[in-house]
Motif scaffolding. Structure first.
Motif, mmCIF file in Angstrom:
data_model
loop_
_atom_site.group_PDB
_atom_site.id
_atom_site.type_symbol
_atom_site.label_atom_id
_atom_site.label_comp_id
_atom_site.label_asym_id
_atom_site.label_seq_id
_atom_site.Cartn_x
_atom_site.Cartn_y
_atom_site.Cartn_z
ATOM 1 N N ILE A 173 6.610 1.506 -5.440
ATOM 2 C CA ILE A 173 5.412 0.669 -5.449
ATOM 3 C C ILE A 173 4.371 1.226 -6.417
ATOM 4 N N GLU A 174 4.219 2.545 -6.404
ATOM 5 C CA GLU A 174 3.200 3.192 -7.241
ATOM 6 C C GLU A 174 3.825 4.407 -7.937
ATOM 7 N N ASN B 274 3.020 6.418 -10.166
ATOM 8 C CA ASN B 274 2.206 7.582 -10.510
ATOM 9 C C ASN B 274 1.588 8.260 -9.291
ATOM 10 N N LEU B 275 2.173 8.024 -8.114
ATOM 11 C CA LEU B 275 1.641 8.615 -6.876
ATOM 12 C C LEU B 275 2.091 10.073 -6.773
ATOM 13 N N TYR C 42 0.864 -1.188 0.000
ATOM 14 C CA TYR C 42 0.000 0.000 0.000
ATOM 15 C C TYR C 42 0.901 1.239 0.000
ATOM 16 N N ALA C 43 1.122 1.797 -1.185
ATOM 17 C CA ALA C 43 2.104 2.871 -1.369
ATOM 18 C C ALA C 43 1.788 4.116 -0.556
ATOM 19 N N LYS C 44 0.511 4.412 -0.403
ATOM 20 C CA LYS C 44 0.137 5.656 0.279
ATOM 21 C C LYS C 44 0.565 5.662 1.744
#
Length: 357
Positions: A160-161, A163-164, A130-132
């Motif tokens: 992990i993400e 485009n965050l 969970y990148a956030k």
């Protein structure tokens, strides 16, 4: 656990124990308020299913019960209750971490950063992809002054993400704080790839270029923003100022003229717009726009201080003095922050008549 009390609703008795409130909290934190997904994950636990059915029955009679009613709760208490209930977090296939993300933000707003970080540690342990959670923990660490540690977590979030956008934004701010303006610009530039209308990123990139002495580059990024957002006055105001610094007075005047032919669309543009109109002695227009805005949006009452200059210029000194008295008594920090605005636009006589000097 034995019942702590008996709840009677419409002639029906319900035994309520210590864990019932926690089930509402689990439902909201793990399952976005959905009993069905919760029940699916604990279907092998007969007592848990019975408890969920009981609580659903209660809600059918009294209405929705929010798990937030049972806050605050610490991360350690959450772990303790989960252990006592014999729940295996890794078997909760339908659970999602978003509720914990929001709870951590609430804790941070209450200046409980350590507890917010513990919540994100719990999420990272339970939902390692969970990148956030990495992004939020990195943000909290930076806020606590641990810049390098915070940067490491933000970079992990992007791995992990990719485009965050929030992670790029926070990385830009972290590098800016470290006065590494080139890296800050690079990260904010990546953010704009995913959020091309992010006003904050454009202005911060321009400010970083300005601090590096690259006025031309600051102008280029702001012109790009003006191309993206036709309604922005603040970007035009900054461009006017930058061209004046370069001695390019004709180009500065072009942006000034554009502002004079615009009306503020964003509340954050009102002050810059007003300054340009003050310079051109168009006081009645400022009075009309600011008075109407404050009347429509009382939460923006701080804009009333912009009325001091046009009130004074149109002889309405008592009204100007009333506003100044209000800010001195209630928001003196804001009043003193605007003294330059008064001194730039008012004569010594007008300042005295307003009670500023």
């Amino acid at each position: 656990m034995d019942n702590l009390l008996i709840l009677e609703i419409e002639g029906q008795n319900y035994g309520i124990d210590f864990f019932d409130p926690f089930f509402f909290l689990i439902r909201d934190l793990f399952y976005e308020g959905t009993w069905e997904r919760f029940a699916a994950d604990v279907s092998i636990h007969k007592n848990h299913i019975e408890r969920i059915h009981k609580l659903q029955n209660i809600e059918e009679r009294v209405g929705k019960i929010s798990g937030s009613l049972f806050l605050p709760i610490s991360t350690e208490e959450i772990k303790s209750y989960i252990k006592e209930l014999n729940l295996n977090l890794f078997e909760l296939k339908n659970a999602v971490p978003d509720g914990f993300y929001e709870l951590a933000q609430d804790e941070a707003e209450s200046e409980e950063l350590d507890e917010a970080i513990k919540l994100m540690d719990f999420v990272i342990e339970t939902w390692p992809m969970y990148a956030k959670a990495y992004e939020l923990k990195g943000t909290f660490l930076i806020e606590k002054g641990f810049q390098e540690d915070g940067i490491a977590f933000l970079k992990e979030a992007i791995k992990i993400e990719p485009n965050l956008a929030e992670a790029y934004s926070e990385l830009g701010q972290a590098y800016y704080n470290l006065e590494d303006y080139e890296m800050a610009i690079e990260e904010w530039g990546k953010e704009l790839e995913y959020t091309p209308y992010d006003k904050f990123a454009y202005f911060m990139i321009a400010d970083a270029y300005r601090k590096m002495g690259k006025i031309g580059s600051a102008i280029d990024i702001l012109k790009r923003f003006v191309g993206e957002d036709k309604k922005t006055i603040l970007a035009r105001y900054e461009l006017m100022d930058l061209y004046n610094q370069l001695g390019e007075y004709d180009l500065a005047k072009d942006y000034e003229d554009q502002i004079l032919n615009m009306m503020p669309y964003y509340p954050g543009d009102i002050e810059s717009w007003a300054k340009v109109l003050f310079k051109n002695e168009r006081y009645d227009e400022v009075i009309k726009v600011v008075e109407e805005h404050v009347q429509k949006y009382p939460i923006d009452s701080h804009f009333k201080i912009l009325l001091v200059v046009p009130y004074a210029k149109t002889g309405r000194y008592n009204e100007a003095k009333k506003i100044l008295s209000e800010f001195k008594s209630q928001k003196d920090w804001y009043y003193y922050g605007k003294k330059e605005l008064f001194e730039t636009n008012l004569s010594e006589e007008e300042l005295n008549l307003c009670g500023i000097h």
